[in-house]
Design a protein around this motif. Structure first.
Motif, PDB file in Angstrom:
ATOM      1  N   LYS A   2       0.763  -0.789  -0.194  1.00  0.00           N
ATOM      2  CA  LYS A   2      -0.153   0.449  -0.307  1.00  0.00           C
ATOM      3  C   LYS A   2       0.665   1.338  -0.346  1.00  0.00           C
ATOM      4  O   LYS A   2       1.979   1.375   1.038  1.00  0.00           O
ATOM      5  CB  LYS A   2      -1.147   0.192   1.058  1.00  0.00           C
ATOM      6  N   ALA A   3       0.548   2.468  -0.340  1.00  0.00           N
ATOM      7  CA  ALA A   3       0.973   3.739  -0.656  1.00  0.00           C
ATOM      8  C   ALA A   3       1.484   4.191   0.851  1.00  0.00           C
ATOM      9  O   ALA A   3       0.184   4.110   2.134  1.00  0.00           O
ATOM     10  CB  ALA A   3       0.278   4.484  -1.518  1.00  0.00           C
ATOM     11  N   ARG A   4       2.667   4.524   1.269  1.00  0.00           N
ATOM     12  CA  ARG A   4       3.053   5.385   2.003  1.00  0.00           C
ATOM     13  C   ARG A   4       3.301   6.097   1.789  1.00  0.00           C
ATOM     14  O   ARG A   4       4.613   7.056   1.729  1.00  0.00           O
ATOM     15  CB  ARG A   4       4.225   4.520   2.532  1.00  0.00           C
ATOM     16  N   ARG A   5       2.121   7.447   2.397  1.00  0.00           N
ATOM     17  CA  ARG A   5       1.975   9.141   1.784  1.00  0.00           C
ATOM     18  C   ARG A   5       3.554   9.595   2.512  1.00  0.00           C
ATOM     19  O   ARG A   5       3.996  10.658   1.876  1.00  0.00           O
ATOM     20  CB  ARG A   5       1.149   9.267   1.888  1.00  0.00           C
ATOM     21  N   TYR A   6       3.958   9.628   3.671  1.00  0.00           N
ATOM     22  CA  TYR A   6       4.829   9.408   4.800  1.00  0.00           C
ATOM     23  C   TYR A   6       6.473   9.329   4.440  1.00  0.00           C
ATOM     24  O   TYR A   6       6.835  10.337   4.658  1.00  0.00           O
ATOM     25  CB  TYR A   6       4.985   8.902   6.470  1.00  0.00           C
ATOM     26  N   LEU A   7       6.223   8.572   3.197  1.00  0.00           N
ATOM     27  CA  LEU A   7       7.720   8.822   2.585  1.00  0.00           C
ATOM     28  C   LEU A   7       8.426   8.980   2.314  1.00  0.00           C
ATOM     29  O   LEU A   7       7.682  10.339   1.427  1.00  0.00           O
ATOM     30  CB  LEU A   7       8.003   7.302   2.073  1.00  0.00           C
ATOM     31  N   ASP A   8       9.464   9.637   1.792  1.00  0.00           N
ATOM     32  CA  ASP A   8       9.872  11.030   1.049  1.00  0.00           C
ATOM     33  C   ASP A   8      10.322  11.044  -0.175  1.00  0.00           C
ATOM     34  O   ASP A   8      11.628  12.075  -0.140  1.00  0.00           O
ATOM     35  CB  ASP A   8      10.316  12.082   3.166  1.00  0.00           C
ATOM     36  N   PRO A  13       4.834   7.920  -3.425  1.00  0.00           N
ATOM     37  CA  PRO A  13       4.965   6.751  -2.916  1.00  0.00           C
ATOM     38  C   PRO A  13       4.749   5.666  -3.105  1.00  0.00           C
ATOM     39  O   PRO A  13       3.896   5.687  -2.291  1.00  0.00           O
ATOM     40  CB  PRO A  13       6.719   7.097  -1.481  1.00  0.00           C
ATOM     41  N   ALA A  14       4.944   4.797  -3.750  1.00  0.00           N
ATOM     42  CA  ALA A  14       4.346   3.519  -3.778  1.00  0.00           C
ATOM     43  C   ALA A  14       5.253   1.909  -3.634  1.00  0.00           C
ATOM     44  O   ALA A  14       6.674   2.281  -4.556  1.00  0.00           O
ATOM     45  CB  ALA A  14       3.809   3.438  -5.074  1.00  0.00           C
ATOM     46  N   LEU A  15       5.581   1.579  -3.213  1.00  0.00           N
ATOM     47  CA  LEU A  15       6.768   0.472  -3.264  1.00  0.00           C
ATOM     48  C   LEU A  15       6.205  -0.687  -3.401  1.00  0.00           C
ATOM     49  O   LEU A  15       5.306  -0.913  -3.553  1.00  0.00           O
ATOM     50  CB  LEU A  15       7.408  -0.088  -1.474  1.00  0.00           C
ATOM     51  N   GLU A  16       7.227  -1.403  -4.301  1.00  0.00           N
ATOM     52  CA  GLU A  16       7.254  -3.283  -4.597  1.00  0.00           C
ATOM     53  C   GLU A  16       8.510  -3.708  -4.508  1.00  0.00           C
ATOM     54  O   GLU A  16       9.648  -3.473  -3.974  1.00  0.00           O
ATOM     55  CB  GLU A  16       7.486  -3.042  -6.102  1.00  0.00           C
ATOM     56  N   ARG A  17       8.278  -4.647  -3.763  1.00  0.00           N
ATOM     57  CA  ARG A  17       9.375  -5.559  -3.358  1.00  0.00           C
ATOM     58  C   ARG A  17      10.172  -6.725  -4.565  1.00  0.00           C
ATOM     59  O   ARG A  17      10.094  -6.973  -5.050  1.00  0.00           O
ATOM     60  CB  ARG A  17       8.916  -6.744  -2.189  1.00  0.00           C
ATOM     61  N   LEU A  18      11.406  -5.904  -4.638  1.00  0.00           N
ATOM     62  CA  LEU A  18      13.156  -6.885  -5.401  1.00  0.00           C
ATOM     63  C   LEU A  18      13.177  -7.808  -4.790  1.00  0.00           C
ATOM     64  O   LEU A  18      13.396  -8.583  -5.387  1.00  0.00           O
ATOM     65  CB  LEU A  18      13.533  -5.699  -5.842  1.00  0.00           C
ATOM     66  N   ARG A  19      13.457  -8.191  -3.500  1.00  0.00           N
ATOM     67  CA  ARG A  19      14.225  -9.439  -3.065  1.00  0.00           C
ATOM     68  C   ARG A  19      13.972  -9.379  -1.199  1.00  0.00           C
ATOM     69  O   ARG A  19      14.269  -8.427  -0.676  1.00  0.00           O
ATOM     70  CB  ARG A  19      15.691  -8.944  -3.852  1.00  0.00           C
ATOM     71  N   ARG A  33      11.686  -0.643  -4.319  1.00  0.00           N
ATOM     72  CA  ARG A  33      11.869   0.195  -5.186  1.00  0.00           C
ATOM     73  C   ARG A  33      10.885   1.084  -4.963  1.00  0.00           C
ATOM     74  O   ARG A  33       9.360   0.083  -5.514  1.00  0.00           O
ATOM     75  CB  ARG A  33      12.314  -0.323  -6.313  1.00  0.00           C
ATOM     76  N   CYS A  34      10.873   2.095  -5.242  1.00  0.00           N
ATOM     77  CA  CYS A  34       9.343   3.439  -5.568  1.00  0.00           C
ATOM     78  C   CYS A  34       9.197   3.209  -6.600  1.00  0.00           C
ATOM     79  O   CYS A  34       9.476   3.675  -7.332  1.00  0.00           O
ATOM     80  CB  CYS A  34       9.736   4.623  -5.144  1.00  0.00           C
ATOM     81  N   ALA A  36       7.483   4.918  -8.209  1.00  0.00           N
ATOM     82  CA  ALA A  36       7.242   6.454  -8.985  1.00  0.00           C
ATOM     83  C   ALA A  36       8.314   7.253  -9.363  1.00  0.00           C
ATOM     84  O   ALA A  36       8.911   7.596 -10.528  1.00  0.00           O
ATOM     85  CB  ALA A  36       6.841   6.968  -8.017  1.00  0.00           C
ATOM     86  N   CYS A  37       9.334   6.483  -8.372  1.00  0.00           N
ATOM     87  CA  CYS A  37      10.820   7.982  -8.425  1.00  0.00           C
ATOM     88  C   CYS A  37      12.263   6.641  -8.935  1.00  0.00           C
ATOM     89  O   CYS A  37      13.041   6.952  -9.013  1.00  0.00           O
ATOM     90  CB  CYS A  37      10.090   8.226  -7.453  1.00  0.00           C
ATOM     91  N   GLY A  38      11.820   5.600  -8.525  1.00  0.00           N
ATOM     92  CA  GLY A  38      13.167   4.248  -8.472  1.00  0.00           C
ATOM     93  C   GLY A  38      13.963   3.704  -7.601  1.00  0.00           C
ATOM     94  O   GLY A  38      14.893   3.720  -7.764  1.00  0.00           O
ATOM     95  N   SER A  39      13.472   5.047  -6.600  1.00  0.00           N
ATOM     96  CA  SER A  39      14.154   5.172  -5.077  1.00  0.00           C
ATOM     97  C   SER A  39      14.478   4.101  -4.184  1.00  0.00           C
ATOM     98  O   SER A  39      13.888   3.079  -4.352  1.00  0.00           O
ATOM     99  CB  SER A  39      13.971   5.972  -4.549  1.00  0.00           C
ATOM    100  N   TYR A  40      15.558   3.302  -3.665  1.00  0.00           N
ATOM    101  CA  TYR A  40      15.591   2.113  -2.619  1.00  0.00           C
ATOM    102  C   TYR A  40      15.321   2.214  -1.758  1.00  0.00           C
ATOM    103  O   TYR A  40      15.612   3.441  -1.147  1.00  0.00           O
ATOM    104  CB  TYR A  40      16.781   1.624  -3.400  1.00  0.00           C
ATOM    105  N   TRP A  41      14.602   1.755  -0.783  1.00  0.00           N
ATOM    106  CA  TRP A  41      14.103   1.332   0.488  1.00  0.00           C
ATOM    107  C   TRP A  41      14.935   0.254   0.868  1.00  0.00           C
ATOM    108  O   TRP A  41      14.252  -1.316   0.524  1.00  0.00           O
ATOM    109  CB  TRP A  41      12.718   1.655   0.842  1.00  0.00           C
TER     110      TRP A  41
END
Length: 111
Positions: A2-8, A13-19, A33-34, A36-41
């Motif tokens: 689910k979208a985590r609006r607080y992620l900056d 921001p919306a995250l997908e699980r890569l590994r 990874r987001c 929308a912007c490709g940032s890693y988390w």
């Protein structure tokens, strides 16, 4: 996830699980990874079960990763070869029973 609006990382921001790095019945570590912007988390979920019948403690941490850190975790051979000690001092978001807030690090990754 689910979208985590607080992620900056960006405005939507919306995250997908890569590994998945580690997973058991009550915890999970993953590289995300987001979309929308490709940032890693780095994502960590930890559940403390209250066997006495009260509410369980559900904790989720989201720590931003540089592109190099994300790539290194994606390419690592296995969880045992990963040094995650940098997460202990990486400013992160925590979402738990007390709400969402910034914290100075993800617990449990000291050397």
């Amino acid at each position: 996830m689910k979208a985590r609006r607080y992620l900056d990382c960006c405005s939507a921001p919306a995250l997908e699980r890569l590994r998945v790095l580690d997973q058991s019945t009550h915890d999970l570590e993953a590289v995300m990874r987001c979309t929308a912007c490709g940032s890693y988390w780095f994502y960590r979920f930890l559940e403390h079960v209250n066997w006495a019948g009260g509410d369980d403690d559900l904790n989720s941490w989201f720590a931003p990763l540089s592109e190099a850190e994300g790539t290194n975790l994606l390419e690592a051979a296995d969880r045992g070869s990963m040094d995650l000690s940098f997460l202990s001092t990486r400013a992160s978001w925590v979402d738990d029973n007390d709400g969402v807030r910034r914290v100075p690090g993800v617990p449990g990754y000291r050397r």
